[in-house]
Design a protein around this motif. Structure first.
Motif, mmCIF file in Angstrom:
data_model
loop_
_atom_site.group_PDB
_atom_site.id
_atom_site.type_symbol
_atom_site.label_atom_id
_atom_site.label_comp_id
_atom_site.label_asym_id
_atom_site.label_seq_id
_atom_site.Cartn_x
_atom_site.Cartn_y
_atom_site.Cartn_z
ATOM 1 N N GLU A 28 -1.055 -19.069 24.152
ATOM 2 C CA GLU A 28 -2.452 -18.810 24.367
ATOM 3 C C GLU A 28 -2.881 -18.733 25.902
ATOM 4 O OE1 GLU A 28 -4.362 -20.467 20.263
ATOM 5 O OE2 GLU A 28 -3.914 -21.872 21.917
ATOM 6 N N TYR A 31 -1.755 -15.251 27.024
ATOM 7 C CA TYR A 31 -2.551 -14.322 26.896
ATOM 8 C C TYR A 31 -3.925 -14.544 27.660
ATOM 9 C CZ TYR A 31 0.526 -13.541 23.016
ATOM 10 O OH TYR A 31 1.740 -13.370 22.154
ATOM 11 N N VAL A 49 -4.760 -8.645 21.942
ATOM 12 C CA VAL A 49 -4.811 -10.042 22.248
ATOM 13 C C VAL A 49 -5.558 -10.393 23.321
ATOM 14 C CG1 VAL A 49 -3.641 -12.156 22.437
ATOM 15 C CG2 VAL A 49 -2.742 -10.382 20.556
ATOM 16 N N GLY A 70 -10.605 -14.065 17.660
ATOM 17 C CA GLY A 70 -9.524 -14.150 16.503
ATOM 18 C C GLY A 70 -9.703 -14.736 15.456
#
Length: 97
Positions: A28, A31, A49, A70
């Motif tokens: 994460e 990203y 993403v 998300g």
């Protein structure tokens, strides 16, 4: 059907709280770095993403809130599937509990 709605909304609230307070994993964070430099494509992944993390960054109060778009999209997909399958799901309320 009311129990399914209760479970649906309760699980969404729990997911949002968990997403807001749990620390980011290494993927994460990777990203999130991409979301700081948006592009149309990245070396080995599509850009969606990173765009979601960028959107979450715009409404961030806590670090984990960058995950909220998300989570909301995933839960929205569940809502769509429940709506599509509602005619085929004959759930007897007496059998649930």
């Amino acid at each position: 059907m009311n129990q399914i709605r209760f479970i649906f909304w309760t699980s969404l609230i729990v997911k949002l709280i968990l997403a807001a307070f749990l620390p980011m994993s290494s993927d994460e964070a990777y990203y999130w770095v991409w979301s700081q430099h948006l592009q149309l494509s990245y070396y080995d992944h599509p850009p969606f993403v990173a765009w979601l993390f960028w959107l979450g960054e715009q409404m961030r109060l806590l670090d984990g809130m960058v995950r909220w778009p998300g989570v909301l999209l995933g839960h929205g997909a569940l809502a769509i599937w429940l709506g599509l399958l509602k005619p085929y799901l004959s759930i007897d309320q007496r059998k649930l509990w």
